[in-house]
Design a protein around this motif. Structure first.
Motif, PDB file in Angstrom:
ATOM      1  N   ASN A 173       1.078  -0.716   0.194  1.00  0.00           N
ATOM      2  CA  ASN A 173      -0.263  -0.248  -0.219  1.00  0.00           C
ATOM      3  C   ASN A 173       0.471   1.177  -0.209  1.00  0.00           C
ATOM      4  O   ASN A 173       0.670   1.773   0.671  1.00  0.00           O
ATOM      5  CB  ASN A 173      -1.293   0.243   1.694  1.00  0.00           C
ATOM      6  CG  ASN A 173      -1.881   1.178   0.788  1.00  0.00           C
ATOM      7  OD1 ASN A 173      -2.456   1.927  -0.086  1.00  0.00           O
ATOM      8  ND2 ASN A 173      -2.680   1.212   2.196  1.00  0.00           N
ATOM      9  N   ALA A 175      -8.863  -5.140   1.140  1.00  0.00           N
ATOM     10  CA  ALA A 175      -8.877  -3.556   1.815  1.00  0.00           C
ATOM     11  C   ALA A 175      -6.603  -3.204   1.605  1.00  0.00           C
ATOM     12  O   ALA A 175      -5.930  -2.957   1.569  1.00  0.00           O
ATOM     13  CB  ALA A 175      -8.445  -3.377   3.570  1.00  0.00           C
ATOM     14  N   ASN A 176      -7.244  -1.668   1.425  1.00  0.00           N
ATOM     15  CA  ASN A 176      -5.806  -0.512   0.974  1.00  0.00           C
ATOM     16  C   ASN A 176      -4.690  -1.329  -0.107  1.00  0.00           C
ATOM     17  O   ASN A 176      -3.634  -1.310  -0.166  1.00  0.00           O
ATOM     18  CB  ASN A 176      -4.644  -1.436   2.335  1.00  0.00           C
ATOM     19  CG  ASN A 176      -5.646  -0.458   3.493  1.00  0.00           C
ATOM     20  OD1 ASN A 176      -6.374   0.867   3.739  1.00  0.00           O
ATOM     21  ND2 ASN A 176      -5.535  -1.251   4.551  1.00  0.00           N
ATOM     22  N   GLY A 177      -5.001  -1.565  -1.238  1.00  0.00           N
ATOM     23  CA  GLY A 177      -4.504  -1.815  -2.421  1.00  0.00           C
ATOM     24  C   GLY A 177      -4.162  -2.923  -2.370  1.00  0.00           C
ATOM     25  O   GLY A 177      -3.042  -3.314  -3.574  1.00  0.00           O
ATOM     26  N   ALA A 208       2.680   1.581   3.088  1.00  0.00           N
ATOM     27  CA  ALA A 208       1.881   1.799   4.145  1.00  0.00           C
ATOM     28  C   ALA A 208       2.064   0.998   5.478  1.00  0.00           C
ATOM     29  O   ALA A 208       1.593   0.372   6.077  1.00  0.00           O
ATOM     30  CB  ALA A 208       0.563   2.573   4.079  1.00  0.00           C
ATOM     31  N   TYR A 240      -0.505  -8.479   5.153  1.00  0.00           N
ATOM     32  CA  TYR A 240       1.150  -7.493   4.814  1.00  0.00           C
ATOM     33  C   TYR A 240       1.939  -8.515   5.397  1.00  0.00           C
ATOM     34  O   TYR A 240       3.081  -8.942   5.168  1.00  0.00           O
ATOM     35  CB  TYR A 240       1.508  -5.945   4.858  1.00  0.00           C
ATOM     36  CG  TYR A 240       3.202  -6.108   5.240  1.00  0.00           C
ATOM     37  CD1 TYR A 240       3.500  -6.078   3.217  1.00  0.00           C
ATOM     38  CD2 TYR A 240       3.349  -5.453   5.596  1.00  0.00           C
ATOM     39  CE1 TYR A 240       5.064  -6.051   3.097  1.00  0.00           C
ATOM     40  CE2 TYR A 240       4.842  -5.224   5.983  1.00  0.00           C
ATOM     41  CZ  TYR A 240       5.326  -5.760   4.718  1.00  0.00           C
ATOM     42  OH  TYR A 240       6.899  -4.941   4.295  1.00  0.00           O
ATOM     43  N   ASP A 250       0.274  -2.175   4.885  1.00  0.00           N
ATOM     44  CA  ASP A 250      -1.948  -2.810   6.094  1.00  0.00           C
ATOM     45  C   ASP A 250      -2.235  -3.031   4.573  1.00  0.00           C
ATOM     46  O   ASP A 250      -3.365  -3.175   4.910  1.00  0.00           O
ATOM     47  CB  ASP A 250      -1.712  -1.769   6.679  1.00  0.00           C
ATOM     48  CG  ASP A 250      -2.065  -0.259   5.656  1.00  0.00           C
ATOM     49  OD1 ASP A 250      -1.579  -0.286   4.021  1.00  0.00           O
ATOM     50  OD2 ASP A 250      -2.709   1.073   5.638  1.00  0.00           O
ATOM     51  N   GLY A 251      -1.804  -3.350   3.952  1.00  0.00           N
ATOM     52  CA  GLY A 251      -3.062  -4.156   2.503  1.00  0.00           C
ATOM     53  C   GLY A 251      -3.098  -5.482   3.106  1.00  0.00           C
ATOM     54  O   GLY A 251      -2.459  -6.099   3.587  1.00  0.00           O
TER      55      GLY A 251
END
Length: 178
Positions: A63, A155-157, A66, A89, A68-69
Motif C-alpha cells: 500500500n 483492503a488498502n490496495g 503503509a 502484509y 497495511d494491505g
C-alpha cells in the motif's frame, strides 16, 4: 506339480449397485461369503468442488509504503462452518521474495494453504495452467462436495488475486476397486 494355496476359499457374494438418483453417489454393496451378513458399501466416486479465480495480477500488500494491505474471505467446505481467512502484509512480508510488493500466484497459494491448515479447513489452494488461483475441497462422500467463498474483501490496495464470492463447481471422479 502345482498345488492350490490352502487359503483359497470359494464363496458367493452379492454385488448390488446403488439405486441413488444423484450422479456421483454410486456405491457397490457386498455381503455374504467372507464379508459376512452385514453389507459392506464401497463408494465408487470421490466428490471434488473447486473455485477458480479470475485473472491474477501481482498483489501489492505494501500500500505504497503503509504496509497495511490485506485480503480476507470466509470459506466453507462440504457444508461445514465458514472460517475467516485473512492474509495481511505481515503474512507475506517474510514469506515472499518480493517482501509484499508483488506477490505471485504461487506465493499467495502457499500462504492461503498455511492459513487453511491453521483454520482446520479441508481445502487446498493451487495455481492452474492459466496462472489463476484455484481453491479445491475434496469430500469423503461425493454427495456433499462443496466450496463456498463469501465476504471476500480487499483492503488498502491488495487487489489482483482474482478471487471473489462464489460456490465451487462439483466434479466426480471414479475410484478404482480391486
Amino acid at each position: 506339480q502345482a498345488r492350490q494355496d490352502k487359503t483359497f476359499q470359494t464363496a458367493s457374494y452379492a454385488a448390488i449397485p446403488s439405486t441413488a438418483t444423484i450422479a456421483g453417489t454410486e456405491e457397490l454393496s457386498f455381503s455374504g461369503g467372507a464379508v459376512g451378513d452385514t453389507a459392506v458399501d464401497v463408494a465408487l466416486t470421490t466428490g471434488v468442488s473447486a473455485i477458480e479465480g479470475g485473472a491474477f495480477t501481482a498483489v501489492d500488500f505494501t500500500n505504497a509504503g503503509a504496509n497495511d494491505g490485506d485480503i480476507s474471505f470466509d470459506i466453507a467446505v462440504n457444508g461445514g462452518t465458514a472460517q475467516t481467512i485473512t492474509i495481511a502484509y505481515a503474512d507475506v512480508d517474510t514469506e515472499t521474495a518480493s517482501a509484499g510488493a508483488a506477490v505471485t500466484a504461487e506465493e499467495l497459494a502457499g500462504i492461503i494453504n498455511t492459513k487453511l491448515t491453521a483454520a482446520n479447513v479441508a481445502a487446498t489452494a493451487s495455481v492452474n495452467d492459466d496462472g489463476e488461483l484455484v481453491i479445491t475441497g475434496a469430500s469423503t462422500t461425493s454427495a456433499d462436495a462443496d466450496v463456498t467463498i463469501s465476504n471476500f474483501a480487499v483492503a488498502n490496495g491488495a487487489a489482483g488475486s482474482g478471487l471473489a464470492n462464489g460456490s465451487g463447481t462439483d466434479t466426480y471422479t471414479a475410484k478404482t476397486v480391486d
